[in-house]
Design an enzyme around this catalytic site. Structure first.
Site, PDB file in Angstrom:
ATOM      1  CG  ASP A 121      -9.902  -0.244  -0.581  1.00  0.00           C
ATOM      2  OD1 ASP A 121      -9.399  -1.259  -0.844  1.00  0.00           O
ATOM      3  OD2 ASP A 121      -9.573   0.818  -0.153  1.00  0.00           O
ATOM      4  CG  ASP A 147      -1.981   0.977   1.245  1.00  0.00           C
ATOM      5  OD1 ASP A 147      -1.786   1.969   0.563  1.00  0.00           O
ATOM      6  OD2 ASP A 147      -3.092   0.802   1.812  1.00  0.00           O
TER       7      ASP A 147
END
Length: 273
Positions: free
Chosen positions: A74, A12
């Protein structure tokens, strides 16, 4: 995470990218990241690296030199993923698009879709699990185990085959449909998802594409939950017929009364005889 001899790392980078104050250094940052990826993949070839969500601008062709896949979004809601993965597939192949079966109600939009619907959407990309087994029933676990096994069978076609867009979800026809066909045109996987939820809906029959019109293809439905098979199950059709007429898909699943819902979807595996 480690499974057998394979390790898995999710990367990330959102914080680093958003905190670059000197925009002229952004390009140098990316070049530096590419260099790190080259070093890591050369020294740890057994490790699978995943880039985080494309919504943060972390999916590009340069990253694929080091990342085996990227997280499409997401937002894992199955219905919205149909739209997102349809658009993403214009730029990236299915093998790069992490597409997981997630829990409901969905944590982003709070929609509750059927497990089969979530499975069928996830199987059109790089299938994974984003759901806690401890929160699943034995019946749900069995369906997921079956889906994973079947996906391994069709994986070469989905991840390395040619993609054909049959009905776009953006065309407002009440459904979306795609299919993957192997280079030799001897195998194909057909996906059909119902998008609208109202009584007596009429949906167009979907014509297939990319097949060999002179070959005969035997039909096998995957992720079956119905009490009785489709009319086309186990039957063979010419590529010409499938591309000119298609197959009629039932709008609902024939399941026990307490299991009925309106999230209808189908996955068909076609093999040339």
């Amino acid at each position: 995470l480690t499974e057998g001899n394979i390790s898995y790392v999710k990367w990330d980078m959102n914080r680093n990218m958003t905190e670059i104050t000197d925009k002229s250094k952004a390009h140098k940052y990316i070049l530096g990241l590419y260099k790190i990826l080259e070093i890591l993949t050369a020294n740890f070839p057994e490790v699978l690296f995943e880039s985080c969500a494309s919504g943060g601008g972390r999916a590009n062709w340069g990253f694929l030199r080091g990342f085996d896949e990227f997280w499409v979004s997401d937002n894992t809601d199955a219905m919205q993923r149909i739209y997102m993965q349809y658009g993403t597939s214009y730029f990236f192949p299915a093998i790069a698009m992490a597409s997981h079966i997630s829990a409901v109600p969905n944590h982003t939009v709070f929609r509750t879709t059927s497990l089969k619907y979530r499975i069928d959407v996830a199987m059109s990309g790089r299938l994974g699990m984003e759901i806690q087994p401890k929160n699943m029933t034995d019946e749900e676990k069995a369906l997921c185990r079956k889906a994973i096994s079947e996906y391994k069978e069709i994986r070469p076609v989905v991840q390395f085959g040619d993609l054909y867009r049959l009905v776009s979800p953006y065309d407002n026809q009440g459904l979306s449909s795609i299919m993957y066909v192997s280079e030799a045109k001897d195998k194909a996987v057909f996906y059909w998802w119902k998008l609208v939820n109202f009584y007596n809906v009429h949906l167009p029959r979907v014509k297939m594409a990319g097949l060999d019109e002179n070959k005969m293809y035997k039909v096998k439905e995957l992720d079956v939950i119905d009490n009785k098979p489709l009319d086309c199950e186990g039957k063979s059709y010419s590529g010409k017929y499938l591309m000119e007429h298609g197959l009629e898909m039932p709008y609902v699943h024939e399941v026990d009364w307490g299991k009925k819902n309106d999230w209808s979807s189908r996955v068909l595996y076609l093999e040339a005889e």
